[in-house]
Design an enzyme around this catalytic site. Structure first.
Site, mmCIF file in Angstrom:
data_model
loop_
_atom_site.group_PDB
_atom_site.id
_atom_site.type_symbol
_atom_site.label_atom_id
_atom_site.label_comp_id
_atom_site.label_asym_id
_atom_site.label_seq_id
_atom_site.Cartn_x
_atom_site.Cartn_y
_atom_site.Cartn_z
ATOM 1 N N ASN A 29 53.406 31.862 11.955
ATOM 2 C CA ASN A 29 52.839 31.521 10.647
ATOM 3 C C ASN A 29 52.927 32.762 9.775
ATOM 4 O O ASN A 29 52.151 33.700 9.941
ATOM 5 C CB ASN A 29 51.376 31.078 10.837
ATOM 6 C CG ASN A 29 50.663 30.831 9.519
ATOM 7 O OD1 ASN A 29 51.302 30.780 8.465
ATOM 8 N ND2 ASN A 29 49.346 30.684 9.576
ATOM 9 N N LYS A 80 52.377 33.065 6.616
ATOM 10 C CA LYS A 80 51.406 33.104 5.508
ATOM 11 C C LYS A 80 52.114 33.524 4.210
ATOM 12 O O LYS A 80 53.243 33.115 3.980
ATOM 13 C CB LYS A 80 50.225 34.012 5.865
ATOM 14 C CG LYS A 80 49.647 33.642 7.238
ATOM 15 C CD LYS A 80 48.374 34.323 7.579
ATOM 16 C CE LYS A 80 47.909 33.887 8.969
ATOM 17 N NZ LYS A 80 46.633 34.433 9.351
ATOM 18 N N GLU A 129 42.036 28.062 16.819
ATOM 19 C CA GLU A 129 42.057 29.376 16.193
ATOM 20 C C GLU A 129 40.642 29.797 15.835
ATOM 21 O O GLU A 129 40.145 29.457 14.753
ATOM 22 C CB GLU A 129 42.920 29.333 14.921
ATOM 23 C CG GLU A 129 44.367 29.004 15.180
ATOM 24 C CD GLU A 129 45.273 29.630 14.131
ATOM 25 O OE1 GLU A 129 46.171 30.385 14.535
ATOM 26 O OE2 GLU A 129 45.069 29.397 12.938
ATOM 27 N N GLY A 166 43.517 37.717 12.430
ATOM 28 C CA GLY A 166 43.834 38.910 11.646
ATOM 29 C C GLY A 166 42.847 40.050 11.850
ATOM 30 O O GLY A 166 42.852 41.022 11.104
HETATM 31 P P1 PGA Z 1 46.881 36.379 13.352
HETATM 32 O O1 PGA Z 1 46.908 34.971 12.582
HETATM 33 O O2 PGA Z 1 47.841 36.252 14.511
HETATM 34 O O3 PGA Z 1 47.337 37.387 12.328
HETATM 35 O O4 PGA Z 1 45.485 36.606 13.817
HETATM 36 C C1 PGA Z 1 46.976 33.755 13.284
HETATM 37 C C2 PGA Z 1 46.886 32.598 12.332
HETATM 38 O O5 PGA Z 1 46.132 32.682 11.347
HETATM 39 O O6 PGA Z 1 47.548 31.559 12.522
#
Ligand code: PGA
Length: 248
Positions: A8, A10, A166, A172
């Site tokens: 992902n 983003k 999640e 993050g």
């Molecule tokens: P992250 O994000 O791996 O940066 O924690 C995962 C997500 O939001 O799908």
């Protein structure tokens, strides 16, 4: 069950950066047939990425869509538009959408129905916040998100959904759920699906984990029986790091 490794991205990467990354991925992984690799670039890169992405291992996903099929929704993207540019999957209900853009369970439910209608496979995200976990409300929150998000969905359609657990506190933040913490919740999610949609629906779904997944923790997460893959944000932006996660 074939593991899913989903990236992902983003709000990151230009068209050029996305295409370069996926060309490399196609060269290295097009023949890997024991995993499904899903890439969710930003909207602007979907069409050019579709042109360089080689199946059947690699799949294209959008990060969001509108629940209605068309109309006066300035700035929004429809399921039909995603199909038109070559998407097979769409992420629905990501916690950033829920928390920053006030997406309610009712909208998420509508989006899942529209995705089915247009033949897109939803990657349905659920997860608790840190406060909810500290108050021992994790299971209650997840049951509610599943029940409302999947309201009036047919048992036969459940297998078309990828479930993504999640925990919001792990996204993050560099804080991953331990493999045991994640497994406990994944097992619970499967149980809820069995309760609501029957044994067969629950046994066949893939439940992937997301939240600070990286090349170091991927192996132990994937050793758990109910963790069927990962949804990777930050660590999917760098090619070497994502390739190591795929090769866990
Ligand atoms: P992250 O994000 O791996 O940066 O924690 C995962 C997500 O939001 O799908």
């Amino acid at each position: 069950m074939k593991p899913i490794i989903a990236a992902n991205w983003k709000m990151n990467k230009t068209v050029g950066e996305s295409v370069l990354f996926v060309e490399r991925l196609s060269n290295e992984f097009a023949k890997t047939d024991d995993k499904d690799i899903i890439i969710a670039p930003p909207f602007t890169a979907l069409h050019p990425v579709a042109a360089v992405l080689k199946g059947p291992t690699l799949h294209l996903s959008a990060q969001n869509m509108h629940w209605d099929e068309k109309g006066a929704y300035t700035g929004e993207i429809s399921a039909g538009m995603l199909i038109d540019v070559g998407c097979e999957y769409v992420i629905i209900g990501h916690s950033e959408r829920r928390n920053l853009f006030a997406e309610r369970d009712e909208y998420i439910n509508q989006k899942i129905k529209t995705a089915f209608k247009m033949n897109l496979k939803p990657i349905f995200c659920i997860g608790e916040t840190l406060d909810e976990r500290n108050l021992e409300k994790t299971f209650e929150i997840l049951r509610r998100q599943i029940k409302k998000g999947l309201n009036n969905i047919l048992s036969d359609d459940i297998r078309r959904i990828v479930f993504a657990y999640e925990p919001v506190w792990a996204i993050g933040t560099g804080k991953t759920a331990t493999a045991q913490q994640a497994e406990e919740v994944h097992r619970y999610i499967r149980k809820v699906i069995i309760d609501l949609f029957g044994e067969k629906a629950g046994a066949n779904i893939r439940i992937i984990y997301g939240g600070s997944v990286n090349q170091k923790n991927m192996g132990s997460l994937m050793n758990q029986p109910d963790i069927n893959g990962a949804l990777v944000g930050g660590a999917s932006l760098d090619f070497e790091s994502f390739a190591k996660i795929i090769n866990f």
